[in-house]
Motif scaffolding. Structure first.
Motif, PDB file in Angstrom:
ATOM      1  N   GLY A  10      21.405   1.694 -97.056  1.00 46.82           N
ATOM      2  CA  GLY A  10      21.757   2.964 -97.684  1.00 46.82           C
ATOM      3  C   GLY A  10      20.556   3.886 -97.700  1.00 46.82           C
ATOM      4  O   GLY A  10      19.466   3.509 -97.283  1.00 46.82           O
ATOM      5  N   ARG A  11      20.772   5.107 -98.186  1.00 49.88           N
ATOM      6  CA  ARG A  11      19.644   6.043 -98.231  1.00 49.88           C
ATOM      7  C   ARG A  11      19.864   7.115 -99.275  1.00 49.88           C
ATOM      8  O   ARG A  11      20.984   7.400 -99.685  1.00 49.88           O
ATOM      9  N   PHE A  12      18.731   7.710 -99.682  1.00 43.99           N
ATOM     10  CA  PHE A  12      18.751   8.910-100.512  1.00 43.99           C
ATOM     11  C   PHE A  12      17.986   9.940 -99.702  1.00 43.99           C
ATOM     12  O   PHE A  12      16.893   9.657 -99.206  1.00 43.99           O
ATOM     13  N   ALA A  13      18.593  11.130 -99.536  1.00 44.48           N
ATOM     14  CA  ALA A  13      18.025  12.098 -98.583  1.00 44.48           C
ATOM     15  C   ALA A  13      17.830  13.468 -99.230  1.00 44.48           C
ATOM     16  O   ALA A  13      18.565  14.403 -98.933  1.00 44.48           O
ATOM     17  N   PRO A  14      16.838  13.585-100.115  1.00 45.50           N
ATOM     18  CA  PRO A  14      16.665  14.878-100.796  1.00 45.50           C
ATOM     19  C   PRO A  14      16.071  15.948 -99.887  1.00 45.50           C
ATOM     20  O   PRO A  14      15.366  15.636 -98.933  1.00 45.50           O
ATOM     21  N   SER A  15      16.397  17.195-100.190  1.00 44.98           N
ATOM     22  CA  SER A  15      15.762  18.327 -99.510  1.00 44.98           C
ATOM     23  C   SER A  15      14.664  18.835-100.438  1.00 44.98           C
ATOM     24  O   SER A  15      14.943  19.114-101.607  1.00 44.98           O
ATOM     25  N   PRO A  16      13.436  18.945 -99.942  1.00 44.43           N
ATOM     26  CA  PRO A  16      12.336  19.347-100.849  1.00 44.43           C
ATOM     27  C   PRO A  16      12.314  20.851-101.105  1.00 44.43           C
ATOM     28  O   PRO A  16      11.362  21.547-100.763  1.00 44.43           O
ATOM     29  N   MET A  46      13.201  12.406 -96.291  1.00 50.89           N
ATOM     30  CA  MET A  46      12.898  13.756 -96.767  1.00 50.89           C
ATOM     31  C   MET A  46      13.490  14.753 -95.776  1.00 50.89           C
ATOM     32  O   MET A  46      13.055  14.816 -94.619  1.00 50.89           O
ATOM     33  N   GLU A  47      14.473  15.514 -96.228  1.00 50.17           N
ATOM     34  CA  GLU A  47      15.188  16.418 -95.313  1.00 50.17           C
ATOM     35  C   GLU A  47      14.529  17.795 -95.346  1.00 50.17           C
ATOM     36  O   GLU A  47      14.996  18.725 -96.005  1.00 50.17           O
ATOM     37  N   ASP A  48      13.420  17.865 -94.610  1.00 54.92           N
ATOM     38  CA  ASP A  48      12.578  19.062 -94.652  1.00 54.92           C
ATOM     39  C   ASP A  48      12.617  19.846 -93.341  1.00 54.92           C
ATOM     40  O   ASP A  48      11.582  20.283 -92.852  1.00 54.92           O
ATOM     41  N   ALA A 182      20.164  22.400 -87.331  1.00 51.76           N
ATOM     42  CA  ALA A 182      21.037  22.460 -88.507  1.00 51.76           C
ATOM     43  C   ALA A 182      21.090  21.099 -89.201  1.00 51.76           C
ATOM     44  O   ALA A 182      20.942  20.050 -88.565  1.00 51.76           O
ATOM     45  N   TYR A 183      21.328  21.150 -90.498  1.00 50.86           N
ATOM     46  CA  TYR A 183      21.468  19.927 -91.312  1.00 50.86           C
ATOM     47  C   TYR A 183      22.439  18.931 -90.683  1.00 50.86           C
ATOM     48  O   TYR A 183      22.148  17.739 -90.606  1.00 50.86           O
ATOM     49  N   GLN A 184      23.604  19.414 -90.202  1.00 52.70           N
ATOM     50  CA  GLN A 184      24.629  18.506 -89.679  1.00 52.70           C
ATOM     51  C   GLN A 184      24.098  17.651 -88.522  1.00 52.70           C
ATOM     52  O   GLN A 184      24.404  16.468 -88.432  1.00 52.70           O
ATOM     53  N   ALA A 186      20.748  17.051 -87.805  1.00 51.24           N
ATOM     54  CA  ALA A 186      19.616  16.221 -88.228  1.00 51.24           C
ATOM     55  C   ALA A 186      20.102  14.996 -89.008  1.00 51.24           C
ATOM     56  O   ALA A 186      19.666  13.864 -88.755  1.00 51.24           O
ATOM     57  N   VAL A 187      21.034  15.208 -89.926  1.00 50.17           N
ATOM     58  CA  VAL A 187      21.497  14.098 -90.768  1.00 50.17           C
ATOM     59  C   VAL A 187      22.213  13.043 -89.919  1.00 50.17           C
ATOM     60  O   VAL A 187      22.063  11.836 -90.126  1.00 50.17           O
ATOM     61  N   THR A 188      22.973  13.496 -88.928  1.00 47.11           N
ATOM     62  CA  THR A 188      23.735  12.559 -88.092  1.00 47.11           C
ATOM     63  C   THR A 188      22.788  11.743 -87.202  1.00 47.11           C
ATOM     64  O   THR A 188      22.940  10.526 -87.069  1.00 47.11           O
ATOM     65  N   VAL A 200      26.007   7.149 -99.540  1.00 49.96           N
ATOM     66  CA  VAL A 200      26.450   7.396-100.924  1.00 49.96           C
ATOM     67  C   VAL A 200      25.727   8.658-101.361  1.00 49.96           C
ATOM     68  O   VAL A 200      24.497   8.693-101.394  1.00 49.96           O
ATOM     69  N   ARG A 201      26.471   9.728-101.653  1.00 49.88           N
ATOM     70  CA  ARG A 201      25.846  11.012-101.985  1.00 49.88           C
ATOM     71  C   ARG A 201      26.827  11.839-102.807  1.00 49.88           C
ATOM     72  O   ARG A 201      27.942  11.388-103.098  1.00 49.88           O
ATOM     73  N   GLY A 202      26.420  13.050-103.161  1.00 52.29           N
ATOM     74  CA  GLY A 202      27.250  13.892-104.025  1.00 52.29           C
ATOM     75  C   GLY A 202      28.464  14.443-103.304  1.00 52.29           C
ATOM     76  O   GLY A 202      28.443  14.680-102.090  1.00 52.29           O
ATOM     77  N   ASP A 204      29.517  17.263-103.266  1.00 50.37           N
ATOM     78  CA  ASP A 204      29.323  18.607-102.697  1.00 50.37           C
ATOM     79  C   ASP A 204      29.204  18.519-101.175  1.00 50.37           C
ATOM     80  O   ASP A 204      29.346  19.526-100.489  1.00 50.37           O
ATOM     81  N   LEU A 205      28.950  17.311-100.656  1.00 55.07           N
ATOM     82  CA  LEU A 205      28.820  17.154 -99.200  1.00 55.07           C
ATOM     83  C   LEU A 205      30.080  16.602 -98.545  1.00 55.07           C
ATOM     84  O   LEU A 205      30.114  16.376 -97.330  1.00 55.07           O
ATOM     85  N   LEU A 206      31.122  16.422 -99.352  1.00 56.80           N
ATOM     86  CA  LEU A 206      32.364  15.848 -98.825  1.00 56.80           C
ATOM     87  C   LEU A 206      32.917  16.664 -97.647  1.00 56.80           C
ATOM     88  O   LEU A 206      33.348  16.107 -96.644  1.00 56.80           O
TER      89      LEU A 206
HETATM   90  N1  GLU Z   1      19.538  16.748 -97.946  1.00 50.89           N
HETATM   91  C1  GLU Z   1      20.870  16.907 -98.450  1.00 50.89           C
HETATM   92  C2  GLU Z   1      20.827  17.521 -99.820  1.00 50.89           C
HETATM   93  O1  GLU Z   1      19.835  17.370-100.527  1.00 50.89           O
HETATM   94  C3  GLU Z   1      21.609  15.590 -98.602  1.00 50.89           C
HETATM   95  C4  GLU Z   1      21.967  15.025 -97.329  1.00 50.89           C
HETATM   96  C5  GLU Z   1      22.829  13.789 -97.406  1.00 50.89           C
HETATM   97  O2  GLU Z   1      22.769  13.019 -98.368  1.00 50.89           O
HETATM   98  O3  GLU Z   1      23.540  13.597 -96.441  1.00 50.89           O
HETATM   99  O4  GLU Z   1      21.791  18.149-100.221  1.00 50.89           O
END
Ligand code: GLU
Length: 305
Positions: A10-16, A46-48, A182-184, A186-188, A200-202, A204-206
Motif C-alpha cells: 500500500g502507499r500514502f501519496a501526499p502532495s507537498p 511524495m507527489e511533487d 499530469a497527476y493521472q 504520474a500516479v499510474t 487506500v485514499r480519500g 475525493d479521488l474516486l
Molecule cells: N497526491 C494526491 C493528493 O494528495 C493523492 C494521490 C493518491 O493517493 O492517489 O491528493
C-alpha cells in the motif's frame, strides 16, 4: 485485481502543497493500518510534480509530522520530481501506439466550445484535436483517447463505481501545456513501478480512478484493489484542504489527533487511550483494525477543533 494471491503493498501519496491536516491523517492512517493488518508493506510517495503548487519545505514538514505521529514506512520515500523520465517514457509509448495525441486547444477555446460538464466540474473535452491538428496549430498538451465503453470497479468501501469516460470526462491530459506531467499519468506509472497492490485514499479521488484504470489498461499495467475512505468536511460541507484553510495537525497532540482519526474511520478505541502514549495507541489500532467498520460514505462533516 489480479486473481493470483499477491503480496500487499500500500502507499500514502501526499502532495507537498502545505502541511498535513486531519483529512490527510485519515488517508495516511487508513492506508497504513490496512496494509499492516494484512501483513503488507506501506510506502510513502511524495507527489511533487505540480511545481507551481509546491510549498517550499512542505515535503520535509510532512515527513516530520508523519514521524512525530509514529508512522513507519517501508523503504525510501519516492519523489515524483525524480521520475520525469519514466513519465516521458510512458507518454511516448502511448503516443507510439496512437493512444495519446497532441492537442492545440487553449483553455479559452475549450471553455467557449465545450458543451458538457465533466465529473470534476471542468469541461468534457470535445475531441477537437482527436483527428489531427489544423494547419498552423501547435501542440500544447498531450491527451489520452478514452474508452467508449464504461469503466467499472468494485471499491472496497464505496461499492460498485461505473464511469463512462467518453461522456463524463473526455480525452484527458497526460502532459499539460506548461510541460508538466499530469497527476493521472504520474500516479499510474508510480503505482505500477512500486508494485502497489492496494490503493487506500480519500473519496475525493474516486472520480479519478476510472481514468487511472483506463491508463493501466492502455499501458499494460495491473489494476490494484481500491478503497476510497470518507473525506472529512467542515460545517459548510467543504472537504478539509489547504484551500478551505484546514488546521495543520498538531504534533504535540498526536495521540488525540490519532484517536479522532480512528473514530472518524469507524473504529472504537477505548476512552483510556486518551491518556496513553503513541506506542500504545498504535498497538491498539493495529490489533483492532476493522475494515468493515469504515463508514460507507464519501463525505463526513466533523466539528471544528
Ligand atoms: N497526491 C494526491 C493528493 O494528495 C493523492 C494521490 C493518491 O493517493 O492517489 O491528493
Amino acid at each position: 485485481m489480479d486473481t493470483e494471491l499477491q503480496h500487499y503493498r500500500g502507499r500514502f501519496a501526499p502532495s507537498p502543497t502545505g502541511p498535513l491536516h486531519f483529512g490527510s491523517l485519515v488517508a495516511a492512517l487508513g492506508s497504513c493500518l490496512d496494509a499492516r493488518r494484512q501483513g503488507g508493506q506501506w510506502l510513502v510517495r511524495m507527489e511533487d510534480v505540480d511545481t507551481p503548487r509546491l510549498v517550499p519545505g512542505a515535503a520535509d514538514a510532512i515527513l516530520n509530522t508523519l514521524e512525530a505521529f509514529g508512522f513507519e514506512w517501508d523503504g525510501p520515500v519516492l519523489y515524483q520530481s525524480r521520475r520525469l523520465e519514466a513519465y516521458a517514457e510512458a507518454l511516448e509509448k502511448l503516443r507510439d501506439a496512437g493512444m495519446a495525441y497532441g492537442c492545440a486547444c487553449s483553455r479559452k477555446e475549450i471553455a467557449d466550445l465545450a458543451t458538457s460538464v465533466a465529473v470534476d466540474g471542468g469541461q468534457v473535452y470535445p475531441g477537437f484535436c482527436r483527428e489531427g491538428l489544423a494547419p498552423g496549430r501547435q501542440v500544447r498538451a498531450w491527451r489520452l483517447r478514452v474508452a467508449e465503453e464504461p469503466i467499472a470497479f468494485d471499491d472496497r468501501v464505496q461499492g460498485r463505481v461505473v464511469q463512462h469516460l467518453a461522456r463524463d470526462v473526455g480525452d484527458f491530459v497526460l502532459r499539460r501545456a506548461d510541460g508538466l506531467f499530469a497527476y493521472q499519468l504520474a500516479v499510474t506509472v508510480d503505482d505500477e513501478f512500486q508494485s502497489i497492490s492496494h490503493v487506500v485514499r480519500g473519496a475525493d479521488l474516486l472520480a479519478s480512478t476510472p481514468r487511472q484504470i483506463w491508463l493501466q489498461r492502455c499501458l499494460g499495467f495491473a489494476t490494484p484493489a481500491h478503497a476510497h475512505l470518507p473525506v472529512a468536511a467542515n460545517g459548510a460541507g467543504e472537504k478539509l484542504s489547504k484551500q478551505t484553510l484546514a488546521r495543520p495537525l498538531a504534533t504535540d497532540r498526536a495521540v488525540a489527533e490519532l484517536l479522532q482519526a480512528l473514530h472518524f474511520l469507524g473504529q472504537a478505541p477505548p476512552a483510556e487511550l486518551a491518556s496513553a502514549g503513541l506506542a500504545e495507541v498504535w498497538a491498539w489500532a493495529q490489533a483492532n483494525w476493522s475494515f468493515a467498520a469504515i463508514p460507507r460514505q464519501a463525505l463526513i462533516v466533523i466539528p471544528p477543533t
